[in-house]
Design a protein around this motif. Structure first.
Motif, PDB file in Angstrom:
ATOM      1  N   SER A   1      77.829  83.862  72.094  1.00 30.66           N
ATOM      2  CA  SER A   1      76.713  84.397  72.882  1.00 30.66           C
ATOM      3  C   SER A   1      75.603  84.735  71.898  1.00 30.66           C
TER       4      SER A   1
ATOM      5  N   THR B   1      71.365  85.899  71.360  1.00 32.45           N
ATOM      6  CA  THR B   1      70.109  86.389  71.933  1.00 32.45           C
ATOM      7  C   THR B   1      69.068  86.425  70.821  1.00 32.45           C
TER       8      THR B   1
ATOM      9  N   SER C   1      72.962  79.110  74.027  1.00 32.69           N
ATOM     10  CA  SER C   1      73.094  80.468  74.553  1.00 32.69           C
ATOM     11  C   SER C   1      71.773  81.234  74.391  1.00 32.69           C
TER      12      SER C   1
ATOM     13  N   GLY D   1      71.872  84.855  76.174  1.00 32.82           N
ATOM     14  CA  GLY D   1      73.188  85.389  75.866  1.00 32.82           C
ATOM     15  C   GLY D   1      74.330  84.832  76.678  1.00 32.82           C
ATOM     16  N   SER D   2      74.047  83.967  77.648  1.00 32.71           N
ATOM     17  CA  SER D   2      75.149  83.367  78.414  1.00 32.71           C
ATOM     18  C   SER D   2      76.128  82.718  77.461  1.00 32.71           C
ATOM     19  N   PRO D   3      77.413  82.976  77.662  1.00 29.76           N
ATOM     20  CA  PRO D   3      78.386  82.421  76.721  1.00 29.76           C
ATOM     21  C   PRO D   3      78.411  80.892  76.785  1.00 29.76           C
TER      22      PRO D   3
ATOM     23  N   SER E   1      72.209  91.817  77.559  1.00 32.92           N
ATOM     24  CA  SER E   1      73.386  91.010  77.248  1.00 32.92           C
ATOM     25  C   SER E   1      74.233  91.823  76.288  1.00 32.92           C
TER      26      SER E   1
ATOM     27  N   THR F   1      78.133  92.197  74.221  1.00 32.09           N
ATOM     28  CA  THR F   1      79.410  91.612  73.820  1.00 32.09           C
ATOM     29  C   THR F   1      80.212  92.670  73.075  1.00 32.09           C
TER      30      THR F   1
ATOM     31  N   SER G   1      77.858  93.006  81.641  1.00 33.57           N
ATOM     32  CA  SER G   1      77.674  91.872  80.738  1.00 33.57           C
ATOM     33  C   SER G   1      78.842  91.782  79.747  1.00 33.57           C
TER      34      SER G   1
ATOM     35  N   ASN H   1      81.272  88.432  78.571  1.00 33.64           N
ATOM     36  CA  ASN H   1      80.990  87.844  77.250  1.00 33.64           C
ATOM     37  C   ASN H   1      79.524  87.565  76.997  1.00 33.64           C
ATOM     38  N   GLY H   2      78.681  88.464  77.433  1.00 29.64           N
ATOM     39  CA  GLY H   2      77.275  88.331  77.082  1.00 29.64           C
ATOM     40  C   GLY H   2      76.379  87.756  78.167  1.00 29.64           C
ATOM     41  N   SER H   3      76.936  87.377  79.281  1.00 28.13           N
ATOM     42  CA  SER H   3      76.073  86.874  80.366  1.00 28.13           C
ATOM     43  C   SER H   3      75.005  87.909  80.682  1.00 28.13           C
TER      44      SER H   3
END
Lengths: 340, 340, 340, 340
Positions: free
Chosen positions: A191, A193, A330, A335-337, B191, B193, B330, B334-336
């Motif tokens: 992930s 950002t 990502s 940050g979407s995995p 996001s 993690t 989030s 995993n960071g979504s």
């Protein structure tokens, strides 16, 4: 090829090239015979320092020479793949700057060609050859740290913005190569950002989390806009923990005999976490000041002469690229995995 | 209520309570008259230090007393909401520990009740009352930093694991309160993690990125498993940048006259990024060693007497909770990214 | 005296007194029964915290009470001698703040009286009871450092000027007590230099070198006018070397496996010094955060009950005074050596 | 001599020589035409890097050449005087390494000869040309510090022992040159102490105090046996104070707006010192990373072309030697003061 030495040519004499030249010149088993660059002035200046070196503006000329066994590529990233491919197809061993190519597909192709032709393909993950990182690898492999829990790296400074890549590809590549070498762990997903503050420029601040099959997590913290320079990695194990500060002149690695353990027995204080802490001694082993590139260039020559697999081979280069590619995806999705 | 002083009672005499007692006792316009805890021994010990204080095991008793104007709540998080609600409904002003409640819905309800009854509702975001953070807020508000670019915080140490919350709720709450107060910026999405290394326990390592409407990014780095203690925040602006290190005894804030700017004119070197760097002087203003809680308790009393809105009112508490709630979602994915 | 506990009275409740009170109150084998000060307000305040303590403005009253076994003296320096003498002559054991008296003649007299009457005379060299200094002593005694070569201490800060003594007597007393305890070495002569910058005031900057019978040298660097606070001692041995930084929160002692040795064989390069260097690992043992005064007060009580010689007895206090007296003479003569 | 450039020859190509060569080669107004050393291999190696340079094993050859205007001497200390004397008598301008000679009598003779012959005589006090020291000088001269109160320097590390001189002559020479340049103050007497730990070797630990006509004191702390490397100078003034740490990569100079003042009015608390403290902001000006030797070599050429007095002329070299000579006498007498 003579049995005891390797004839080498170098392509790309910019920032990093002179360090490679200096090291290949002083290796007893390597003969650096030619250097190539698109800048004639640069070649002339190096020629005055190393009068015995041949110089050329044309890399293709080097590929066809029978007396050259190995090509070292220190050009901008976009030319890594075509030059390395040409060299391998011409039967030359290759040492290429990081990242090994511009995509994992390219890296895979280089690996395939090198494998077919039984040639050495090595990527210049310089940090893997520093005494500090090698010591960390040894501590991990010998079990001193116990089970690794997390890897946490901060690599920030002011500048130097790159025009063709973001801060992740510019800086995280070092940390990913260190993690790959020292821990031998490869993530299953990531992930990332970040933000690009300047119109038309790439991300200058970025954060990357790597997830693994087991209970391990890695985080990378990159920034071209920090007023202070930090190079600090924390590697936590369930027995010991390491703080690695590459800017420390004499105590680059500190090993802490500290940690936390889950209590075996339920506590009779249910409102407290069932964790015991341990704070122990710290040790900072003396780290040799030897230059990484000396060991690395010697290793490249030795792999060629002894037909050994380099410690940072094409697969190491590929693994780092796979993470960076997933990270870029990502990053575009906040940050979407992404699977690696 | 007398016009010039406020009668106060405190509920919760654990770790933080004695600091609140000491400060309310020494405020000239506050009369701390009663303290409440479930531990009779703790009350007895405090009574020996402060013989004039009434003590009680029953918080309800305090709610019904007419001579008490304000209730200070320093109990575990889960009881913040019911106690604060009782107190507000009984017509008492409330100062409550952070986080203000266990959910944003609870926080919103407290805000509504306080508003209806025209009572002061204040959350103990202690860092907002430190001289260092107030100086940062001033530098931002007066434009010294220029346009804020990023906020980057590292808050790591060994321990103290919490049994009822993860490292994000335990530690990031401080940084989110600082960011809220000093910058007045609220994210649109986050996001997060992290990882829980111990079976049955909460996440002990976590990373949080906050996204905003404009080109600003914030990152928070939390860890209960670090062998070293770090409390360092970097706040980058396009004019100046601040490094705030809360562990520095005498130079907590360093202001760097450094930065980067996009070049106005296209460069004739297209292979270079169009960014100019600026490295200038550093200044570390003398920061008063005054205790934050002294200012904060005085501010609470003053808001009551003068019917003013606290600097860290219920809305500030709510905003921090909104971020933490989104972060927890989030974290599970995993960071979504999650909207705040 | 009861066999298992000691009845204690304290004279002097200023800066340091409350720390002594807190520790004597919590020692299981000591009964602190009375405190004395010339400031009635101070006594009242302490009485409210410790209601069971008797208070008095008159120290003589304590001397004549049969139920008091030991007197602790924490008054200004000039009264150490008369109060300690009174107490010893009244048959009381004595713990006295440092320096033990105003002159070595006074200290000697106290030692003599205590000896005749078989009473414990102990000086509060607090640093000797810190876990850090005790660890250093252990390292020296067990031979880890090898032969001690030098002791080098820097103790500088801004303020607090004393009206009745110079910076040497104010600050070096700590370092001399540490050296006396950790190394057990006493100088044969000293050289001291310094300067008083403010008319009518004492020296605010001073330097002291101590010479010994063997090849060892100690240097002390004291300053009330430094913009930065430093508390750093280096102790060099021919096997290992220690850096002790009292301001380091977690790594107070660093042990370096570094040093230099004279080459056995003459070099064939006569223009080079015949010295080999050795740079090895560093180790920072975990140092317990235990309070020195807890151990010290317990030791005082234990010495009384078990008729043992204190680790910092009257002789230790005398030795420190002898150095300070010689240093003051040298200081007036711009560094001329003075026998101790 | 041509009006716009100076022909230079260098004697001594050891540790420091190559830095001088590199700088004289790149100065637009200097023509480095010949280099001399007793080691033919060293000369050959430098010749390969700088093919246009003439090389010779015989320094006398350079003295008689009409086309050489200036001689730079970077040989061991004992040959500074004879070589510089030869060069001056042959009509050459001279730049000589520090210390300028082996005794103040020699230095005086060099000054006299240069004066008679109207030649430039300059000593390589490199630190005087560093941006950091020049900034300190500016702060002193412009009155920012107020009246200087003390100069306090610590220069310690492990190694490198010298065979022909003690640690004072090896290391203090840097600090004395800095003090001379930045403050323009010359002591009236000194006291020095120290110890030689290794049989047949010179003092490896030494301390030097300098006394002045006014209320100023300077102290120098030198050590070849320290496990840690420290380069820290504190310069206290009655308005501001400077901490100069040459090992700091980016904040070499910190200026503290802190100090102490004598109270104008007698206090009504006679037991307190009549001193007020002031703790204010700290500022760390950006210091240019420019190489000192670039400025210094340019200055030497410019002094020759424009007939100007060098900032570090023969008198500066003499003043430093006078202090070192007096210090050595005091060192043999355990700190007895010696007139300079």
């Amino acid at each position: 090829m003579q049995p005891n030495s390797v004839n080498v040519a170098l392509i790309g004499c910019g920032y990093w090239g002179p360090n490679l030249i200096r090291n290949f010149v002083s290796q007893p088993q390597s003969n650096l015979i030619a250097i190539c660059d698109q800048d004639a002035g640069r070649l002339a200046s190096l020629k005055s320092q190393y009068p015995h070196l041949e110089t050329t503006l044309d890399s293709k000329e080097l590929m066809t020479r029978d007396d050259i066994d190995a090509i070292v590529i220190a050009t901008p990233v976009s030319s890594h793949y075509p030059l390395a491919l040409d060299a391998l197809q011409a039967g030359k061993h290759v040492l290429v700057e990081k990242p090994i190519a511009s995509s994992s597909a390219q890296a895979q192709e280089l690996i395939n060609v090198a494998s077919e032709k039984e040639l050495i393909l090595m990527v210049d993950h310089t940090f893997a050859y520093t005494p500090a990182v090698r010591r960390i690898r040894k501590l991990v492999q010998e079990g001193d740290l116990g089970k690794p829990l997390y890897y946490d790296s901060v690599r920030i400074n002011l500048g130097r913005f790159q025009h063709d890549t973001n801060v992740l590809w510019d800086l995280a590549v070092h940390d990913l190569a260190i993690m790959d070498y020292a821990l031998g762990k490869h993530p299953t997903s990531v992930s990332a950002t970040g933000l690009a503050h300047f119109a038309g420029q790439h991300e200058d601040v970025a954060y990357l989390t790597c997830f693994f099959e087991d209970d391990f997590v890695a985080h990378f913290h990159l920034n071209w806009l920090s007023p202070v320079k930090i190079r600090r990695t924390i590697l936590g194990g369930d027995k010991k923990m390491i703080v690695y500060d590459d800017l420390e002149p004499s105590e680059k690695i500190k090993i802490y005999d500290s940690g936390a353990d889950l209590q075996k027995e339920p506590s009779n204080e249910p409102q407290k976490a069932r964790i015991d802490y341990r704070i122990g001694d710290m040790a900072a082993p003396h780290i040799s000041p030897e230059e990484a590139l000396k060991l690395e260039t010697s290793h490249f020559i030795s792999c060629i002469l002894n037909k050994e697999v380099p410690e940072t081979d094409g697969h190491a280069g590929l693994r780092v690229l796979q993470i960076l590619e997933a990270a870029n995806k990502s990053l575009k999705n906040n940050g979407s995995p992404e699977a690696v």
